[in-house]
Design an enzyme around this catalytic site. Sequence first.
Site, PDB file in Angstrom:
ATOM      1  N   GLU A 152      -3.451  -9.463   4.385  1.00 34.13           N
ATOM      2  CA  GLU A 152      -4.269  -8.768   5.314  1.00 34.13           C
ATOM      3  C   GLU A 152      -5.429  -9.823   5.093  1.00 34.13           C
ATOM      4  OE1 GLU A 152      -3.140  -6.379   3.088  1.00 34.13           O
ATOM      5  OE2 GLU A 152      -2.657  -5.086   3.322  1.00 34.13           O
ATOM      6  N   GLU A 166       0.777  -1.095   0.375  1.00 36.98           N
ATOM      7  CA  GLU A 166       0.054  -0.257  -0.325  1.00 36.98           C
ATOM      8  C   GLU A 166       1.082   1.429   0.176  1.00 36.98           C
ATOM      9  OE1 GLU A 166      -2.604  -1.788   3.779  1.00 36.98           O
ATOM     10  OE2 GLU A 166      -4.398  -1.437   2.914  1.00 36.98           O
TER      11      GLU A 166
END
Length: 719
Positions: free
Chosen positions: A123, A103
């Site tokens: 995640e 990210e």
Amino acid sequence: MALYTRVSGSVGVITLQNPPVNALSAAVRQGIVDMMDRALSEPEVKSVVICGQNGKFCGGADIKEFGTNMSGPALIPLIDRIESAAKPVVAAIEGIALGGGLELALGCHYRIAHSKAKLGLPEVSLGLLPGAGGTQRLPRLISIPAALELITTGRHVTAAEALQLGIVDKVTDRNTLDEAVKFALSVAGKSLDLHRISTNPCPHPPDVDAVFETAMQRVRQRARGALAPVACVQAVRAAATLPYAHGMERERELFKGLFTSGQARALQYYFFAQRAVGRWSTPGGARWDTSKPRPVRRAAVIGLGTMGRGITVALAQAGLSVVAVETNEKQLTEAKQGVSDMLERGARRRGVPPALDKVIYSHKIQAVADVDLVIEAVFEDMELKKAIFQQLSALCKPGTFLCTNTSGLDIDELAAQTQNPELVVGMHFFAPAHVMKLLEVVYGQKSSPQAVATAMQIGSKIGKVSVAVGNCRGFVGNRILKPYLEQAFFLLEEGATPELVDKVLEEFGFAMGVFRMSDLSGLDVGWRVRKAIGLVAPEALTGPYARVREGHRYSPLGDLLCEQVRFGQKTGRGWYQYDKPGGRVAKPDPWLHRFLEEYRAQHGLVARRIDHQEVLDRCLYALINEGFRILEDGIAAGPEDIDVIYVLGYGWPQHRGGPMFYAGMVGLNKVLERLEHYHQVHPDVPNLQPCSLLRKLVASGSPPINKWREVIKKPHSQL
Ligand code: 3H9
């Protein structure tokens, strides 16, 4: 922490420094904020490169921080700040860019990756979603379907695939930082408008609703009750349907819901548990950090049935030379073909040449004379195994480790057949042995620490999660399985059906209910073991002893089915019926329901209505109770060992952490109270009487799972 340097006069380089994976701890986040400020304020600096030290870009948010009071700058504004910078920022990705690490890279204007790097948003496997803009930026960059696939599976991609997908701008085989600096110099002063991903529209497939509908269906089917994959789809949907700022709000809201969930706690516990089992110890004091493994260059596998073939493939694929021995000529010919086919299929999948030349076949056991380690994988028959161990002990060069692939036979009895029992350990593989990730490494009374360390190391070399366990009937996995199976049988006697029991267990999240699983693995396997240990009555008994063995209630239901040659899928009949032998689709079988009724009538049992809660409580708590006994006996060093074994080998849902973690989540006092209740109602049923460790833990105030070891009394051992 983050280090700042200036190179080539005008490129500010920010290096993330937080070994081992440069996770984004509070200090690292603060470092990035400070160093970005510096780079952006220095007029000489025209562009910026972000990289990570020690060949790793970034492993994402610091998972260890999650359970604590998180401080320091938040990741989202930090990434926004990078993206909105007026100077180009290039991510130099070596090793890994995972989760928050990717990210962060997506907030940069350009990404350059080394060819060996792995990228991904994993995640979901921690019970979360990419919560720092990943669900909003990735679909804008690589399309909705591609982003959905990556985010809902958490799959890592290679640099080559990342380039193809458009995640990175360039892949290099050279020094990534040098390449990134060169690149940064070349883009200095150019417009960044197209490179701020959040400002780009999200490409919209014409059938967007159908895309999400299909994705949601697929995810729900696979999720077995896990929340995170579903939330991932919802978050990506927000990217497709809402402006960026609103999409981010939705991402934040969904992330918050997951972050505080029990499932996220369970999955994060499981992440660390998988790593903790590598730091093994035995009750005798042998430990992973003081026991040095011996190198193994050549190994041998004895017996090329299904298990032996899988083990041969696993070893060869890991680059080890294997002598594969099968004394039955016909079986040997079939095995050569079978192993070669598996090696070729595996190589095609991985895009590498097949390791066919790593395997030498022989029909003579004498071929093992020169190997460093032998894995015996013949039929599960103690007398046969004993004879082989006597031969091996005489034939192998001094120091060869002798391992047995057994699912529960006594390692000490086998070791006693050899001149050097310290070289003997168990290696319990799970079928198919080249696919299943779990390996139980079983130490006997005399196994040397070096033998255990070597078996553990071979396990990790062939890609297994290896767990060191003590020697007892069934070791850890199959020992815990027994009371679970028994409760399921007793529930049938009392009025349940296989369909009811399986439905409850599958709703809980098991990959398969206990009866469907038994049909798949073959009812005859357990039957043979029960016969060998004298549990199966020579003829169908009637009267009071029909359902009693060794002073405890016993259900002969499984034995009775086997006598009818109902071995499960392989014979087309078991607890269910199948359209043909080898069929896979389980259908309820009216024959079985009649059989159960007749059985109950014959034994004077009156069927009662059994509710879902009772099925769950009795099956799970009996299993958990045995887990506590295993800890008490020192067969497993800690609850993590049991949990990893049960998740990887027995289909326990990962998002429930494993049976011992689950017990802690439910509350140890509740588990104790329920066991006491069922024990009172069914005093003759084995394994419902709460074990003393459970009582002791409750009496000590039910400490959290990471404190259990302090309460477990360390038993004496010979190792
Ligand atoms: C996230 O990023 C959320 C964001 O979207 C949003 C936030 C707002 N943190 O596995 P290894 C430790 S969630 C802390 O044995 P390998 C690990 O415990 C995060 N520690 O090595 C071990 O410690 P120990 C998303 C971490 O080479 C040591 O590092 N990221 C972290 O086989 C070595 O690990 C992920 O899910 C971490 N993030 O594999 C990535 N990562 O030595 C999770 C590792 O004391 N990590 N450690 O046992 C991995 O998948 C693997 O560790 C990795 C390396 C592939 C990186």
